[in-house]
Design a protein around this motif. Structure first.
Motif, PDB file in Angstrom:
ATOM      1  N   VAL A 190     -27.062  -6.660  -7.111  1.00 58.67           N
ATOM      2  CA  VAL A 190     -26.392  -7.779  -5.911  1.00 58.67           C
ATOM      3  C   VAL A 190     -25.233  -7.524  -5.685  1.00 58.67           C
ATOM      4  N   ASP A 191     -24.665  -7.660  -3.839  1.00 61.49           N
ATOM      5  CA  ASP A 191     -23.813  -7.967  -3.549  1.00 61.49           C
ATOM      6  C   ASP A 191     -23.334  -9.158  -2.529  1.00 61.49           C
ATOM      7  N   SER A 192     -22.729  -9.822  -3.488  1.00 59.07           N
ATOM      8  CA  SER A 192     -22.543 -11.380  -3.047  1.00 59.07           C
ATOM      9  C   SER A 192     -21.849 -11.666  -1.492  1.00 59.07           C
ATOM     10  N   ASP A 193     -20.498 -10.230  -1.963  1.00 58.12           N
ATOM     11  CA  ASP A 193     -20.032 -10.995  -0.606  1.00 58.12           C
ATOM     12  C   ASP A 193     -20.316  -9.967   0.663  1.00 58.12           C
ATOM     13  N   GLY A 194     -21.553  -9.241   0.484  1.00 62.70           N
ATOM     14  CA  GLY A 194     -21.598  -7.694   1.676  1.00 62.70           C
ATOM     15  C   GLY A 194     -20.892  -6.887   1.673  1.00 62.70           C
ATOM     16  N   ASP A 195     -19.955  -6.379   1.229  1.00 59.67           N
ATOM     17  CA  ASP A 195     -19.295  -5.507   1.602  1.00 59.67           C
ATOM     18  C   ASP A 195     -19.823  -4.049   0.741  1.00 59.67           C
ATOM     19  N   SER A 209     -16.156  -9.108   4.764  1.00 60.39           N
ATOM     20  CA  SER A 209     -17.826  -7.406   5.142  1.00 60.39           C
ATOM     21  C   SER A 209     -17.738  -6.704   6.533  1.00 60.39           C
ATOM     22  N   THR A 210     -16.174  -7.113   7.170  1.00 60.86           N
ATOM     23  CA  THR A 210     -16.532  -6.662   8.333  1.00 60.86           C
ATOM     24  C   THR A 210     -14.983  -5.270   7.805  1.00 60.86           C
ATOM     25  N   ASP A 211     -14.545  -6.119   6.629  1.00 61.68           N
ATOM     26  CA  ASP A 211     -12.955  -4.863   5.950  1.00 61.68           C
ATOM     27  C   ASP A 211     -13.656  -3.280   5.506  1.00 61.68           C
ATOM     28  N   ARG A 212     -13.273  -2.142   5.600  1.00 59.10           N
ATOM     29  CA  ARG A 212     -13.012  -1.327   4.268  1.00 59.10           C
ATOM     30  C   ARG A 212     -13.044  -1.499   3.680  1.00 59.10           C
ATOM     31  N   VAL A 213     -13.261  -0.895   2.777  1.00 55.05           N
ATOM     32  CA  VAL A 213     -13.130  -1.644   1.223  1.00 55.05           C
ATOM     33  C   VAL A 213     -13.418   0.004   0.401  1.00 55.05           C
ATOM     34  N   ASP A 214     -12.754  -0.054  -1.416  1.00 59.99           N
ATOM     35  CA  ASP A 214     -12.449   1.065  -2.044  1.00 59.99           C
ATOM     36  C   ASP A 214     -14.047   1.329  -2.553  1.00 59.99           C
ATOM     37  N   ALA A 215     -14.605   2.121  -3.952  1.00 59.97           N
ATOM     38  CA  ALA A 215     -15.201   2.037  -4.541  1.00 59.97           C
ATOM     39  C   ALA A 215     -15.203   0.952  -5.243  1.00 59.97           C
ATOM     40  N   PHE A 216     -14.333  -0.213  -5.292  1.00 61.58           N
ATOM     41  CA  PHE A 216     -14.175  -1.325  -6.597  1.00 61.58           C
ATOM     42  C   PHE A 216     -14.468  -2.295  -5.729  1.00 61.58           C
ATOM     43  N   HIS A 332      21.874  -3.714  24.431  1.00 56.75           N
ATOM     44  CA  HIS A 332      20.554  -3.207  24.006  1.00 56.75           C
ATOM     45  C   HIS A 332      20.611  -3.110  21.830  1.00 56.75           C
ATOM     46  N   ALA A 333      19.524  -4.152  22.120  1.00 58.32           N
ATOM     47  CA  ALA A 333      19.027  -3.914  20.162  1.00 58.32           C
ATOM     48  C   ALA A 333      17.463  -3.916  19.675  1.00 58.32           C
ATOM     49  N   GLN A 334      17.136  -2.992  19.083  1.00 57.17           N
ATOM     50  CA  GLN A 334      15.840  -2.617  18.653  1.00 57.17           C
ATOM     51  C   GLN A 334      15.989  -3.176  17.619  1.00 57.17           C
ATOM     52  N   VAL A 335      14.497  -4.058  16.473  1.00 58.65           N
ATOM     53  CA  VAL A 335      14.510  -3.615  15.120  1.00 58.65           C
ATOM     54  C   VAL A 335      13.013  -3.325  14.944  1.00 58.65           C
ATOM     55  N   SER A 336      12.880  -2.932  14.120  1.00 57.51           N
ATOM     56  CA  SER A 336      11.005  -1.976  13.909  1.00 57.51           C
ATOM     57  C   SER A 336      11.641  -2.658  11.911  1.00 57.51           C
ATOM     58  N   THR A 337       9.595  -2.351  11.789  1.00 54.43           N
ATOM     59  CA  THR A 337       9.555  -2.215   9.855  1.00 54.43           C
ATOM     60  C   THR A 337       7.779  -1.803   9.847  1.00 54.43           C
ATOM     61  N   THR A 338       7.812  -1.390   9.054  1.00 56.78           N
ATOM     62  CA  THR A 338       6.162  -1.347   8.611  1.00 56.78           C
ATOM     63  C   THR A 338       5.708  -2.869   7.979  1.00 56.78           C
ATOM     64  N   LYS A 339       4.324  -2.965   8.163  1.00 59.14           N
ATOM     65  CA  LYS A 339       3.067  -3.641   7.866  1.00 59.14           C
ATOM     66  C   LYS A 339       2.039  -3.780   6.962  1.00 59.14           C
ATOM     67  N   LYS A 340       1.625  -3.868   6.091  1.00 62.54           N
ATOM     68  CA  LYS A 340       0.479  -3.138   6.517  1.00 62.54           C
ATOM     69  C   LYS A 340      -0.860  -4.460   6.999  1.00 62.54           C
ATOM     70  N   VAL A 341      -1.665  -3.115   7.361  1.00 65.24           N
ATOM     71  CA  VAL A 341      -3.188  -3.975   8.322  1.00 65.24           C
ATOM     72  C   VAL A 341      -4.438  -3.210   7.641  1.00 65.24           C
ATOM     73  N   LYS A 342      -5.243  -4.225   7.197  1.00 67.33           N
ATOM     74  CA  LYS A 342      -6.513  -4.195   7.070  1.00 67.33           C
ATOM     75  C   LYS A 342      -6.910  -3.358   8.023  1.00 67.33           C
ATOM     76  N   LEU A 343      -7.922  -2.204   7.541  1.00 66.10           N
ATOM     77  CA  LEU A 343      -9.162  -0.991   8.013  1.00 66.10           C
ATOM     78  C   LEU A 343     -10.482  -1.972   8.226  1.00 66.10           C
ATOM     79  N   GLU A 344     -10.907  -2.083   9.199  1.00 65.97           N
ATOM     80  CA  GLU A 344     -12.694  -2.363  10.056  1.00 65.97           C
ATOM     81  C   GLU A 344     -13.397  -1.297   9.509  1.00 65.97           C
ATOM     82  N   ARG A 345     -14.740  -1.361   9.166  1.00 65.91           N
ATOM     83  CA  ARG A 345     -15.349  -0.441   9.257  1.00 65.91           C
ATOM     84  C   ARG A 345     -15.577  -0.269  10.596  1.00 65.91           C
TER      85      ARG A 345
END
Length: 345
Positions: A190-195, A209-216, A332-345
């Motif tokens: 059974v895979d209730s959330d379809g991942d 179900s659109t997310d790319r997932v690991d083994a867990f 002139h000014a520039q600001v940057s950062t990193t953010k986490k982005v979901k990987l999709e199927r």
């Protein structure tokens, strides 16, 4: 088969009672491994004939993984001990049992157990250590371990490191469940959330179900760099901001409000018209005017903004004409950062 059942029963006796409830259908299989070992002998280890130096040897183990977190094994090794005099070298056997606790998805584990060592004299040891199974293929693993061995009765501690090769078997393949009850198989799948990960192994319920997932069954993320830039021009000999409500200023302020851990340096510049000292002061005033705008009208914390004036030292265009002068009267000014982005199927 009878020996295998007896071994499993003995290993289960080391596991916490709470984990035994889930042992009816082990899903992480078993392994058999061979290994080489270097063994560091405590200088205080007693020996009736001579003092031991270090040892090396070979061994084998049989292990079972009952849940994602818990496993156990039987171990045997044969070690060759060198004596300090060179006259009383010894071959000896060590055998025992360990419980293993896996604490990450890369098969790293802590282990502890009991060992019996026979070198003519008998030693009863409690051991503990850290190990990992490194994936070589679907079935083969590289085994690395480091352990300490303590004898309570004679108060000494030996140390050992192992390098081995393990073959895994008995996992959740279609062949391994051929004799199982079909209804039980249906429940296990059974895979209730379809991942794509069955509920029995899914540690992250309700994953889209659109997310790319690991083994867990947990969503995988990647890091992405995002940034915002601010460029403004000024009139000749002025540090007045012509359009403080421009969309560019709003976008820059929104970015800093969204990513509250960012900081920025506003750079002020001038054209090549005028004296160097005057232009230095003018460039600093332009940078500070933009900082004041961001703080007072857009609510950005002042301690997140630094200003610097470069005067006429960094022109965009060194020509002596109106177009060049206009391009150089700027901040002139520039600001940057990193953010986490979901990987999709």
């Amino acid at each position: 088969m009878k020996l295998n059942a007896i071994a499993k029963a003995a290993l289960l006796s080391l596991l916490p009672a709470s984990s035994l409830l889930a042992q009816e259908a082990p899903q992480y299989g078993a392994w058999v491994a061979g290994f080489g070992e270097y063994y560091k002998v405590d200088n205080d280890k007693p020996n009736s004939l001579d003092s031991f130096e270090d040892a090396s040897g070979l061994g084998a183990e049989l292990g079972f993984r009952f849940t994602p977190e818990w496993g156990a094994r039987l171990e045997w090794s044969r070690l060759n001990f060198d004596s300090e005099s060179g006259l009383n070298d010894r071959d000896g056997e060590r055998f025992g049992i360990d419980a293993l606790h896996y604490f990450d998805k890369k098969q790293t584990y802590l282990f502890a157990g009991f060992k019996h060592q026979n070198l003519g004299e008998n030693y009863r040891l409690v051991n503990f250590g850290l190990g990992r199974h490194w994936d070589l293929s679907q079935d083969w693993k590289l085994v690395t371990e480091a352990a300490a061995y303590y004898d309570f009765g004679q108060n000494f501690t030996d140390f050992g490191v192992k390098l081995g090769l393990a073959y895994t078997f008995g996992g959740n393949s279609s062949g391994s469940n051929s004799g199982a009850n079909p209804a039980a198989q249906a429940v296990a799948e059974v895979d209730s959330d379809g991942d794509g990960v069955g509920d029995s192994q899914d540690r992250c319920a309700n994953t889209p179900s659109t997310d790319r997932v690991d083994a867990f069954g947990c969503t995988l993320f990647d890091e992405k760099t995002v940034f915002s830039a601010l460029d403004m021009l000024f009139a000749h000999d002025s540090y007045k901001i012509a359009n403080p409500q421009s969309q560019q200023v709003k976008n820059f302020a929104d970015f800093m409000q969204q990513y509250t851990d960012t900081r920025v340096t506003i750079e002020g510049h001038t054209s090549l018209v005028g004296t160097e000292a005057y232009n230095q002061t003018l460039s600093e005033r332009r940078a500070k005017a933009v900082k004041r705008l961001l703080v007072e009208q857009y609510g950005i914390e002042a301690d997140r903004i630094q200003t610097v004036g470069y005067g006429e030292s960094r022109p965009l265009d060194s020509a002596d004409n109106d177009a060049a002068h206009k391009a150089n009267r700027r901040i002139h000014a520039q600001v940057s950062t990193t953010k986490k982005v979901k990987l999709e199927r």
